[in-house]
Write an enzyme that holds these catalytic residues in place. Structure first.
Site, PDB file in Angstrom:
ATOM      1  N   GLY A  20      -2.673  -4.164   1.974  1.00  0.00           N
ATOM      2  CA  GLY A  20      -1.401  -4.321   0.990  1.00  0.00           C
ATOM      3  C   GLY A  20      -2.411  -4.489  -0.549  1.00  0.00           C
ATOM      4  N   LYS A  21      -3.777  -4.110  -0.542  1.00  0.00           N
ATOM      5  CA  LYS A  21      -4.372  -3.794  -1.873  1.00  0.00           C
ATOM      6  C   LYS A  21      -4.279  -2.999  -3.179  1.00  0.00           C
ATOM      7  CE  LYS A  21      -8.570  -3.008  -0.157  1.00  0.00           C
ATOM      8  NZ  LYS A  21      -8.540  -2.561   1.522  1.00  0.00           N
ATOM      9  N   THR A  22      -3.515  -2.243  -2.356  1.00  0.00           N
ATOM     10  CA  THR A  22      -2.699  -1.249  -3.586  1.00  0.00           C
ATOM     11  C   THR A  22      -1.510  -1.483  -4.935  1.00  0.00           C
ATOM     12  OG1 THR A  22      -4.749   1.396  -2.378  1.00  0.00           O
ATOM     13  CG2 THR A  22      -2.794   1.458  -3.823  1.00  0.00           C
ATOM     14  N   SER A  23      -0.767  -2.094  -3.030  1.00  0.00           N
ATOM     15  CA  SER A  23       1.207  -2.087  -3.475  1.00  0.00           C
ATOM     16  C   SER A  23       0.408  -3.301  -4.865  1.00  0.00           C
ATOM     17  CB  SER A  23       0.978  -3.288  -1.875  1.00  0.00           C
ATOM     18  OG  SER A  23       1.642  -1.885  -1.628  1.00  0.00           O
ATOM     19  N   ASP A  45     -11.659   3.437  -4.192  1.00  0.00           N
ATOM     20  CA  ASP A  45     -12.136   3.643  -3.038  1.00  0.00           C
ATOM     21  C   ASP A  45     -11.683   5.326  -3.051  1.00  0.00           C
ATOM     22  OD1 ASP A  45     -11.483   4.650  -0.335  1.00  0.00           O
ATOM     23  OD2 ASP A  45      -8.799   2.960   0.061  1.00  0.00           O
ATOM     24  N   THR A 503       3.021   6.110   3.517  1.00  0.00           N
ATOM     25  CA  THR A 503       1.623   6.218   2.837  1.00  0.00           C
ATOM     26  C   THR A 503       0.642   6.367   3.651  1.00  0.00           C
ATOM     27  OG1 THR A 503       2.298   4.806   0.858  1.00  0.00           O
ATOM     28  CG2 THR A 503      -0.576   4.999   1.410  1.00  0.00           C
TER      29      THR A 503
END
Length: 591
Positions: A20-23, A45, A503
């Site tokens: 969940g890094k992007t979130s 990324d 996603t």
């Protein structure tokens, strides 16, 4: 939430793929911008999904995000960065040196290591006081999965040290004057990364053994490169509301046990727990809700089974198809965190249990296949491409083969060149090529690095392929390159792994198109960790299961003729017993 309210200028979100890094990076950037700060959100990324989360097409320059005043975002595009980098290095020599000399420099700049260094070069500009991020109060970095990110964060010091020692003006990237001009910027980057007043590293994990172990390893390695200002974010913490649901109870209990027994590197870090939400984090509304204190309304408990498409099969059926091969290459690919290592290990274990000799390997520097398989490996042979070991072996081989023919000055120049950080990319590609060739004699199941890193590896294969064909043109005789073997469907079968979420499916679809452009056709898709296939009754899990069906149908109808479904398990699949559970029939969830 003091990590956000008292945030320094640079925030790095890093961790194992799929945690969940992007979130969380998006939620943090939106929260800071809503609070009045000017914020730049950056993805490093190569397989970024930031566009999908924000609902806006991003490029290499800051793009305002509609709906969030004071927020802009960009993607570091490795290929575009490499092209710009090549032009920047070549421009001073055009019209000055002979054309063949310029062509030679350009060829030196055509490899995958140039792509990596160019992306790194853009990254360092974003940390400077006079670059494209100078006008922003905060720069939030959504980074690639851990192995790739640790290498990126090591590069400032590595290139700084290399340039300190390089007095001859040459490197594997051609004349290094272009790098020398950036020497002070690289040194400034090292200082900024190691200064707690400038940089905070957010270690993102989920309450799962593998993700926590990865975060612990990362914490130590990142301290080793000077990033000691760290905060632990545990994402997706679940609390059951229907205690008759065995899966819900198991997930809650497992998370509680993991959080109470964190490994030493994480135990004393400041920590924030982020609850599991009932919907995927796509769009600004969902991003704002992720770090909000508002309760997540999920409605009443689900009563009936969630319907899933008929045209999906259990993972055991894929093992049936692959077990008929005496040799060949099976590459398991996908974005980080979708369960590639578990799928690769489960298939290898199942095929080996039927009496076949199987070689299970990984190209992921952050993967630990042996930990997933456990001690009872049976007929499995397990290996991994260790970048440090490969670099050492490659340097030794080149020095023994070429160094003996050189005088003292020539050997010193060669040793200097081999100390370049780019040497790792070349060494890893050589190791990858050996394994691909070895599949002529055995069945190799390869767990690959997350998508972006793997595409760079395939780009190396393409560059090498073109170079070999160019150098052997007119000489006659058959030439077989790694790319030729990857394109041969009788030799190589590509398995794409995804999760039944918007996603991940979008990213997997983009991966399939990238492969097709390289002349490689995916063989099958595995949809992993499906709640719909596990048939929960807890309201939050039911809501998430219902959202999966549309994505599973998309894979079946639009993306692949061979689709295999793996249910979400009560415990992480580790060891023979856990991997065997991944083969379980999902038909019970159908109506």
């Amino acid at each position: 939430m003091s990590w956000l309210s008292e945030a320094p200028r640079h925030l790095f979100f890093t961790g194992k793929g799929g945690v969940g890094k992007t979130s969380l990076a998006t939620a943090a950037a939106v929260t800071l911008a809503d609070g009045g700060s000017r914020v730049l959100l950056v993805s490093t990324d190569p397989a970024s999904n930031l566009d999908a989360v924000l609902g806006v097409t991003l490029g290499r320059t800051p793009t305002p995000v509609p709906g969030v005043e004071r927020l802009a975002a960009l993607n570091i595009d490795p290929e575009a960065a490499a092209e710009a980098y090549r032009e920047r290095v070549l421009e001073p020599y055009r019209g000055v040196l002979p054309d063949d000399a310029v062509d030679g420099i350009e060829e030196q700049l055509s490899g995958a290591c140039t792509v990596e260094v160019a992306a790194f070069d853009e990254f360092t500009m974003l940390l400077g006081d006079d670059g494209p991020a100078a006008e922003y109060d905060h720069v939030v970095f959504d980074t690639a999965p851990t192995g790739h990110t640790i290498r990126l964060l090591r590069l400032p010091a590595a290139w700084n040290d290399f340039l300190d020692a390089n007095e001859r003006g040459a490197s594997c990237l051609g004349p290094s004057s272009g790098l020398k001009m950036q020497h002070e910027r690289y040194a400034a980057t090292v200082r900024a990364l190691s200064d707690p007043a400038c940089t905070l590293l957010l270690l993102v994990t989920r309450p799962e053994r593998g993700a926590v172990a990865e975060a612990a390893r990362s914490s130590g390695e990142l301290r080793g490169v000077g990033l000691g200002n760290q905060h632990l974010l545990v994402n997706g913490v679940f609390e059951a509301t229907d205690h008759r649901d065995a899966l819900a109870v198991a997930l809650e209990g497992g998370a509680r046990e993991i959080l109470s027994t964190l490994p030493e590197p994480l135990r004393d870090l400041p920590r924030t727990l982020v609850p599991l939400k009932s919907r995927n984090i796509v769009g600004l509304e969902a991003a704002r809700a992720l770090l909000s204190d508002e309760p997540d309304s999920v409605g009443a408990s689900g009563a009936g089974a969630v319907e899933i498409p008929d045209d999906v099969q259990r993972l055991e059926r894929l093992a049936d198809e692959l077990a008929g091969q005496a040799h060949g290459l099976v590459m398991v690919m996908g974005k980080g965190g979708v369960g590639k290592t578990s799928v690769a290990a489960a298939l290898a274990m199942e095929i080996a249990a039927r009496g076949s000799d199987v070689h299970l390997t990984t190209t992921d520097p952050a993967a630990h296949v042996a930990d997933v398989v456990g001690e009872d490996a049976g007929r499995l042979r397990i290996s991994r491409i260790d970048p440090e070991a490969e670099v050492a072996a490659y340097r030794k081989k080149i020095l023994e083969r070429s160094g003996r023919k050189l005088d003292e000055e020539g050997r010193a120049l060669l040793e200097e060149d081999l100390r370049s950080p780019c040497t790792e990319e070349v060494a890893v590609f050589h190791a990858f090529s050996r394994i691909v060739a070895g599949a002529r004699r055995e069945l190799v199941i390869m767990d690959t690095a997350p998508t972006g890193h793997t595409l760079l590896l395939l780009d190396s294969a393409g560059s090498y392929h073109r170079e070999v064909l160019r150098n052997t043109e007119g000489l006659g005789g058959a030439v077989t390159t790694p790319l030729m073997r990857l394109r041969d469907p009788d030799y190589t079968r590509i398995i794409i792994v995804t999760l039944p979420e918007t996603t991940p499916v979008l990213e997997a679809s983009a991966l399939a198109e990238d492969l097709r452009r390289a002349g490689i056709e995916p063989y099958a898709w595995v949809v992993n960790n499906s709640l719909a296939a596990a048939h929960p009754t807890d309201p939050l899990l039911v809501r998430r299961a219902e959202a999966e069906v549309e994505q599973i149908e998309k894979v079946v109808v639009q993306l692949s003729d061979r689709v295999y479904l793996v249910p979400r398990l009560e415990r992480e699949p580790v060891g023979r017993e856990g991997l065997e559970r991944m083969m379980r029939e999902p038909d019970a969830a159908r109506t």
